[in-house]
Design an enzyme around this catalytic site. Structure first.
Site, mmCIF file in Angstrom:
data_model
loop_
_atom_site.group_PDB
_atom_site.id
_atom_site.type_symbol
_atom_site.label_atom_id
_atom_site.label_comp_id
_atom_site.label_asym_id
_atom_site.label_seq_id
_atom_site.Cartn_x
_atom_site.Cartn_y
_atom_site.Cartn_z
ATOM 1 C CG ASP A 73 -11.428 1.901 5.107
ATOM 2 O OD1 ASP A 73 -12.338 1.582 5.867
ATOM 3 O OD2 ASP A 73 -10.663 2.852 5.322
ATOM 4 C CD GLN A 128 -1.064 -1.043 3.535
ATOM 5 O OE1 GLN A 128 -2.270 -1.099 3.412
ATOM 6 N NE2 GLN A 128 -0.425 -1.642 4.539
ATOM 7 C CG ASP A 163 -2.591 1.539 14.625
ATOM 8 O OD1 ASP A 163 -2.852 1.079 15.750
ATOM 9 O OD2 ASP A 163 -3.443 1.638 13.725
ATOM 10 C CG ASP A 178 -7.244 -2.093 14.128
ATOM 11 O OD1 ASP A 178 -8.001 -1.295 13.557
ATOM 12 O OD2 ASP A 178 -6.177 -1.738 14.674
ATOM 13 C CG ASP A 196 -3.694 -12.183 3.509
ATOM 14 O OD1 ASP A 196 -4.593 -11.872 4.324
ATOM 15 O OD2 ASP A 196 -3.887 -12.244 2.291
ATOM 16 N N GLY A 197 -3.845 -11.782 7.095
ATOM 17 C CA GLY A 197 -4.759 -12.257 8.122
ATOM 18 C C GLY A 197 -5.793 -13.230 7.581
ATOM 19 C CD GLU A 205 -0.295 -4.710 9.475
ATOM 20 O OE1 GLU A 205 -1.268 -4.324 10.124
ATOM 21 O OE2 GLU A 205 -0.160 -4.493 8.247
HETATM 22 N N1 SAM Z 1 -8.047 1.819 12.806
HETATM 23 C C1 SAM Z 1 -7.848 1.784 11.417
HETATM 24 C C2 SAM Z 1 -9.085 2.057 10.592
HETATM 25 O O1 SAM Z 1 -10.194 1.780 11.027
HETATM 26 O O2 SAM Z 1 -8.924 2.568 9.501
HETATM 27 C C3 SAM Z 1 -7.106 0.580 10.990
HETATM 28 C C4 SAM Z 1 -5.702 0.752 11.385
HETATM 29 S S1 SAM Z 1 -4.565 -0.497 11.105
HETATM 30 C C5 SAM Z 1 -3.226 0.510 10.644
HETATM 31 C C6 SAM Z 1 -5.044 -1.363 9.648
HETATM 32 C C7 SAM Z 1 -4.000 -2.400 9.264
HETATM 33 O O3 SAM Z 1 -4.599 -3.484 8.573
HETATM 34 C C8 SAM Z 1 -2.902 -1.861 8.348
HETATM 35 O O4 SAM Z 1 -1.690 -1.826 9.047
HETATM 36 C C9 SAM Z 1 -2.881 -2.842 7.182
HETATM 37 O O5 SAM Z 1 -1.577 -3.120 6.715
HETATM 38 C C10 SAM Z 1 -3.548 -4.053 7.820
HETATM 39 N N2 SAM Z 1 -4.072 -5.009 6.846
HETATM 40 C C11 SAM Z 1 -4.742 -4.735 5.704
HETATM 41 N N3 SAM Z 1 -5.027 -5.869 5.043
HETATM 42 C C12 SAM Z 1 -4.531 -6.886 5.814
HETATM 43 C C13 SAM Z 1 -4.499 -8.294 5.656
HETATM 44 N N4 SAM Z 1 -5.018 -8.879 4.578
HETATM 45 N N5 SAM Z 1 -3.931 -9.028 6.635
HETATM 46 C C14 SAM Z 1 -3.393 -8.450 7.735
HETATM 47 N N6 SAM Z 1 -3.364 -7.114 7.916
HETATM 48 C C15 SAM Z 1 -3.934 -6.343 6.966
#
Ligand code: SAM
Length: 306
Positions: free
Chosen positions: A183, A49, A104, A180, A157-158, A126
């Site tokens: 989008d 990203q 974060d 968490d 990847d979650g 994450e």
């Molecule tokens: N609180 C925030 C919001 O509502 O927008 C979310 C914050 S947190 C930084 C979101 C995290 O999800 C990011 O660090 C992103 O890299 C992670 N993420 C996105 N897709 C993911 C996936 N497929 N597996 C694991 N983590 C993922």
């Protein structure tokens, strides 16, 4: 980074100052949330990203992924506390907790408050190592427990992580799963599909609780929210929507979908409560009263989401 020579589609100069705008016609048609920038601290395209971190004039440091605000130092506690303490305080013994996303590390910071008081093991999955590294540097209060001995961080990847769990027949291991994520556009897309709720169901214990950020809010896209809730209802017996104030998310409100297989569970009532003094020591946003109030929606939204 020198703002005069820095170009980013979300940054523009207006009346002599530099502004970040959350410009995304698909998610936020006809409106945009903006913050004045004092300094761009970091910008890169990671493997997953576009990552932008800037110091704002009024909201502290801000993390932006793919042009969308993820958290600001001013108001992050609202979201991080609600998404963490609602499931934890609704569960009688939340021993094993899994966080999907959460780079974060703000949710991990909140979970650490419960270590030794019910929570024994915290795992965070994450996808993007860069988000964690940059949060440690630029969002130090959020990321302060990224290296806590009881916190196990996996870079993966979650979605895949949960798929592997279910295929290894290791499902049903977690008491709480907190998604968490960012989008739906980008690496988090799969978290908003029915299949994801099936994976959550197989990874959580029978009496476990799952919670996820719902991406949209009641002002922006109620139809989307109600369809997300319906997807969760296809899989879980009890599904609720709760919300918090979040001035840095477009429209200022963010909702969470919370679900369990326990048909009798009232998720809007915390099972465990603390004295007011303890609440004030542990939390800035959460309290038992806030927990209950978070499930009360304005009439039109309540009707659409019932
Ligand atoms: N609180 C925030 C919001 O509502 O927008 C979310 C914050 S947190 C930084 C979101 C995290 O999800 C990011 O660090 C992103 O890299 C992670 N993420 C996105 N897709 C993911 C996936 N497929 N597996 C694991 N983590 C993922």
């Amino acid at each position: 980074l020198d703002l005069e020579n820095f170009t980013h589609p979300a940054i523009s100069k207006l009346n002599g100052s530099f502004w970040f705008h959350e410009l995304n016609e698909e998610c936020f048609p006809g409106q945009t949330f903006g913050l004045r920038i004092d300094k761009v601290l970091h910008h890169e395209k990671s493997e997953f990203q576009d990552i932008l971190i800037f110091q704002s004039s009024t909201f502290g440091n801000v993390l932006v992924l793919n042009g969308i605000v993820q958290c600001t130092e001013k108001d992050e506690f609202s979201y991080q506390e609600l998404i963490t303490h609602v499931p934890i305080m609704s569960h009688p013994y939340p021993k094993k907790v899994l966080v999907i996303g959460g780079g974060d590390c703000g949710v991990v910071r909140e979970l650490v408050k419960h270590l030794g008081k019910g929570v024994e093991e915290i795992t965070m999955v994450e996808i993007d190592r860069k988000v964690i590294e940059l949060s440690v540097k630029y969002l130090p209060d959020m990321a302060k427990f990224h290296d806590h001995p009881k916190v196990n961080i996996e870079i993966a990847d979650g979605f895949q992580f949960l798929q592997d769990l279910s295929s290894q027949d290791e499902g049903g291991k977690y008491d709480i799963i907190i998604t968490d994520s960012s989008d739906p556009e980008g690496p988090a897309e799969e978290f908003f599909q029915v299949n994801y709720f099936h994976l959550l169901k197989s990874a959580v214990k029978q009496d476990g609780i799952v919670i996820m950020q719902s991406s949209e809010n009641i002002w922006l896209n109620l139809t989307y929210l109600s369809s997300l809730k319906e997807k969760a209802q296809q899989v879980f017996s009890t599904v609720e929507y709760c919300q918090c104030y979040m001035p840095s998310y477009t429209s200022g409100q963010l909702g969470l979908i919370v679900a369990t297989m326990d048909k009798t569970k009232n998720l809007s009532k915390p099972l465990r409560t603390l004295s007011r003094e303890q609440e004030e020591k542990m939390f800035r946003y959460y309290s038992a009263a806030v927990h209950e109030a978070a499930f009360v929606l304005p009439t039109w939204a309540d009707r659409a989401l019932r």
